[in-house]
Design a protein around this motif. Structure first.
Motif, mmCIF file in Angstrom:
data_model
loop_
_atom_site.group_PDB
_atom_site.id
_atom_site.type_symbol
_atom_site.label_atom_id
_atom_site.label_comp_id
_atom_site.label_asym_id
_atom_site.label_seq_id
_atom_site.Cartn_x
_atom_site.Cartn_y
_atom_site.Cartn_z
ATOM 1 N N ALA A 175 35.160 45.476 42.485
ATOM 2 C CA ALA A 175 33.914 45.103 41.856
ATOM 3 C C ALA A 175 32.874 46.167 42.173
ATOM 4 O O ALA A 175 32.172 46.750 41.404
ATOM 5 C CB ALA A 175 33.499 43.799 42.034
ATOM 6 N N LYS A 176 32.807 46.263 43.719
ATOM 7 C CA LYS A 176 31.705 47.258 44.048
ATOM 8 C C LYS A 176 32.214 48.712 44.395
ATOM 9 O O LYS A 176 31.506 49.422 44.835
ATOM 10 C CB LYS A 176 31.092 46.478 45.520
ATOM 11 C CG LYS A 176 30.430 45.483 45.516
ATOM 12 C CD LYS A 176 29.997 44.757 46.808
ATOM 13 C CE LYS A 176 29.102 43.730 46.508
ATOM 14 N NZ LYS A 176 28.780 43.189 47.666
ATOM 15 N N ASP A 177 33.283 48.930 43.854
ATOM 16 C CA ASP A 177 34.212 50.208 44.197
ATOM 17 C C ASP A 177 33.857 50.842 45.486
ATOM 18 O O ASP A 177 33.151 51.942 45.753
ATOM 19 C CB ASP A 177 33.323 51.223 43.143
ATOM 20 C CG ASP A 177 34.377 52.608 42.650
ATOM 21 O OD1 ASP A 177 35.596 52.460 43.135
ATOM 22 O OD2 ASP A 177 33.697 53.545 42.444
ATOM 23 N N HIS A 178 34.444 49.955 46.477
ATOM 24 C CA HIS A 178 34.276 50.195 47.807
ATOM 25 C C HIS A 178 34.696 51.551 48.198
ATOM 26 O O HIS A 178 35.686 52.286 47.941
ATOM 27 C CB HIS A 178 35.234 49.309 48.453
ATOM 28 C CG HIS A 178 34.992 49.310 49.943
ATOM 29 N ND1 HIS A 178 33.951 48.423 50.629
ATOM 30 C CD2 HIS A 178 35.772 49.790 51.060
ATOM 31 C CE1 HIS A 178 33.911 48.813 51.893
ATOM 32 N NE2 HIS A 178 35.055 49.472 52.195
ATOM 33 N N ASN B 117 33.197 38.190 41.448
ATOM 34 C CA ASN B 117 33.535 39.672 41.451
ATOM 35 C C ASN B 117 34.168 40.182 40.097
ATOM 36 O O ASN B 117 33.904 41.324 39.720
ATOM 37 C CB ASN B 117 34.190 39.940 42.614
ATOM 38 C CG ASN B 117 33.648 39.883 43.922
ATOM 39 O OD1 ASN B 117 32.325 40.398 43.960
ATOM 40 N ND2 ASN B 117 33.745 38.893 44.841
ATOM 41 N N THR C 13 37.608 56.146 46.234
ATOM 42 C CA THR C 13 37.397 54.774 46.240
ATOM 43 C C THR C 13 38.208 53.883 45.780
ATOM 44 O O THR C 13 39.137 54.253 45.409
ATOM 45 C CB THR C 13 35.908 54.901 45.328
ATOM 46 O OG1 THR C 13 36.333 54.911 43.925
ATOM 47 C CG2 THR C 13 34.760 55.869 45.978
ATOM 48 N N GLU D 243 36.379 41.913 45.589
ATOM 49 C CA GLU D 243 34.813 42.681 45.694
ATOM 50 C C GLU D 243 34.827 44.080 46.068
ATOM 51 O O GLU D 243 34.037 44.733 45.603
ATOM 52 C CB GLU D 243 34.285 41.697 46.896
ATOM 53 C CG GLU D 243 32.777 42.284 47.314
ATOM 54 C CD GLU D 243 32.191 41.727 48.778
ATOM 55 O OE1 GLU D 243 31.096 41.986 48.856
ATOM 56 O OE2 GLU D 243 32.903 40.683 49.303
ATOM 57 N N THR E 200 31.010 46.584 34.583
ATOM 58 C CA THR E 200 30.815 47.949 34.980
ATOM 59 C C THR E 200 31.966 48.789 35.031
ATOM 60 O O THR E 200 31.719 49.893 35.134
ATOM 61 C CB THR E 200 30.549 47.914 36.408
ATOM 62 O OG1 THR E 200 31.350 47.445 37.115
ATOM 63 C CG2 THR E 200 28.917 46.939 36.610
ATOM 64 N N GLU F 264 31.631 40.546 37.470
ATOM 65 C CA GLU F 264 30.422 41.721 37.643
ATOM 66 C C GLU F 264 31.517 42.991 37.353
ATOM 67 O O GLU F 264 31.026 44.205 36.903
ATOM 68 C CB GLU F 264 30.404 41.672 38.915
ATOM 69 C CG GLU F 264 29.254 40.624 39.471
ATOM 70 C CD GLU F 264 27.832 40.867 38.575
ATOM 71 O OE1 GLU F 264 27.435 41.873 38.202
ATOM 72 O OE2 GLU F 264 27.499 39.948 37.822
ATOM 73 N N TYR F 265 32.684 42.873 37.606
ATOM 74 C CA TYR F 265 33.529 44.090 37.389
ATOM 75 C C TYR F 265 33.756 44.366 35.926
ATOM 76 O O TYR F 265 33.653 45.640 35.639
ATOM 77 C CB TYR F 265 34.956 43.948 38.078
ATOM 78 C CG TYR F 265 35.881 45.139 37.786
ATOM 79 C CD1 TYR F 265 35.761 46.399 38.364
ATOM 80 C CD2 TYR F 265 36.997 44.888 37.036
ATOM 81 C CE1 TYR F 265 36.555 47.510 37.994
ATOM 82 C CE2 TYR F 265 37.875 45.938 36.823
ATOM 83 C CZ TYR F 265 37.575 47.322 37.272
ATOM 84 O OH TYR F 265 38.637 48.199 37.007
#
Length: 468
Positions: free
Chosen positions: A42-45, A166, A141, A39, A173, A169-170
């Motif tokens: 995927a969300k580029d934390h 995840n 990130t 995650e 993107t 989704e990754y």
């Protein structure tokens, strides 16, 4: 006196320096086994602080802090600030001389943040503030760190019931310079039949697959469906965390009976547990062969030794250790049974106990079949062994008893986005081993062969082996 962690850190000869700087260092990273949180990728934390990035989930550091007399609240507590936790880690670092944490800490500060001063109570606030200031910049990130370290492919560790959303989704993107993220199959919860939560896990698996699981055969059918799904999502790797290999004979009827007892929450004998795990690993290996995957076996750990802390914090919080298991014959029989039936796929064997280095290094040659270079691999120094002495001992054993040139190299086995310098550390040690041999006249100064060897072990061998 040589300067601490200069550009030639760990490189004792001119040959080693040439091999590393001009060849090993430039190769991309294939991190084929790690525990990064998908995650976050995927969300580029974006990390709120160096404490979250560096200390969150790092049980290596927690073990050192506890040993240094630091209260648990500064390791895993929720009522202490990020600064307080970082301050206590900085207080501990000067006491880690000769522990690999001292090298990891300063290599990570240097490569990620450009900080070359040593971490201590005197420098803690300055380093904390500088890291946090840089973490506000857009390139700092989750994905940014992977780009910084030239990571080409990363394989996460995923349970069969994971929907892999995840990863999906990754893939939608990810940018041109982003690493490819591939799931790896880790079915330990389906294997650990002795755990009290096992029946609940089987129920979860049934819900995910959308079928009733009444028998062991049903469960394996359900796992096959998940295995097929993982394959569709790009997975080409499985991984098994085991204490040892199992060799207890079994019949299908016995396994069905053992499964029924476990689902009914009836106690199992140790022998029944071992029968079940033998059968389970065997069938998983057949799945991997049918799909042309690589299978990995991490063995030799005694996990969750501290029951009091396990009950408070759960698994993977710093209370595991090296185990002693007489497993060589069982490992041989397991591989031999698969090989006799033509179902032995590419295999990587890792040991947590370095006393077994030569056992594994000689086991490899028993089952190489010429189908690909290094079909059976000795995995890199793992967990407590991913440090100077452990990695060197592993490479020496493989060199003497196998073909180091065909080794698939290093991995992070980490939950941290700052662990990629472990690849650099490994490559420096590799180049130093070879450089010293050349300088001593133990190897010829055959630059073409040496350059190819370090580039292959750093990257090319893994690229060709895993077939991602």
């Amino acid at each position: 006196m040589k300067q601490f962690m200069d550009e030639n850190f760990l490189l004792e000869t001119a040959t080693a320096q040439d091999l590393f700087h001009n060849h090993a260092a430039k190769m991309p990273i294939i991190d084929y086994h790690c525990h990064l949180i998908p995650e976050m990728v995927a969300k580029d934390h974006k990390f709120k602080s160096i404490t979250e990035l560096w200390l969150g989930g790092d049980h290596y550091k927690w073990r050192a802090m506890r040993t240094n007399g630091i209260d648990e609240k500064y390791c895993t507590g929720t009522d202490t600030s990020d600064w307080e936790k970082f301050e206590k880690w900085a207080e501990t670092v000067p006491y880690t001389f000769r522990n690999p944490l001292y090298h990891w800490t300063h290599l990570e500060l240097k490569t990620a943040f450009g900080i070359t001063k040593q971490l201590s109570p005197k420098t803690a606030r300055e380093i904390f503030d500088e890291c946090n200031e840089k973490l506000q910049q857009p390139e700092y990130t989750a994905r940014g760190f992977m780009r910084r370290y030239n990571v080409e492919t990363v394989c996460t560790t995923d349970d069969p019931v994971d929907d892999l959303h995840n990863h999906i989704e990754y893939a939608k993107t990810m940018g041109e310079k982003d690493a490819r993220m591939i799931p790896a199959w880790r079915p330990d919860k389906a294997m650990n039949i002795e755990k009290p939560e096992y029946p609940d896990y089987v129920n979860t698996l049934a819900e995910v697959v959308g079928m009733e699981i009444r028998t062991f055969a049903d469960m394996m059918d359900a796992l096959q469906k998940r295995h097929d799904f993982f394959h569709e999502m790009g997975s080409r790797l499985s991984d098994h965390g085991i204490e040892e290999f199992y060799d207890e004979p079994y019949t299908d009827q016995e396994i069905e009976s053992i499964f029924a007892k476990a689902i009914a929450k009836k106690p199992l004998t140790e022998y029944e547990v071992r029968q079940y795990k033998h059968c389970f690993l065997r069938l998983c290996a057949e799945m991997d062969h049918a799909s042309n995957w690589t299978q990995q076996y991490h063995y030799g750990a005694i996990r969750d030794n501290n029951t009091l802390m396990y009950n408070k914090l759960g698994a993977d919080t710093g209370f595991d250790s090296i185990g002693e298991f007489n497993t060589a014959k069982a490992m041989s029989h397991f591989l031999n049974e698969l090989n006799m039936e033509g179902k032995l796929t590419r295999t990587i064997l890792y040991t947590l106990n370095p006393c077994a280095n030569e056992v594994i290094a000689t086991m490899l040659g028993n089952f190489q079949d010429g189908s690909c270079p290094g079909k059976i691999q000795f995995g890199s120094g793992w967990w407590f062994n991913d440090q100077l002495d452990g990695m060197t001992r592993q490479m020496n054993a493989l060199s003497v008893l196998g073909l180091l040139s065909r080794f698939v190299g290093m991995l992070t086995d980490s939950r941290s986005f700052l662990s990629y310098p472990r690849h650099e550390y490994f490559r420096r040690l590799l180049c130093n081993l070879l450089g010293n041999d050349v300088e001593k006249g133990l190897l010829p100064d055959d630059k073409e062969s040496l350059y190819r060897m370090v580039e292959d072990i750093s990257y090319n061998n893994a690229k060709n082996y895993f077939k991602f």
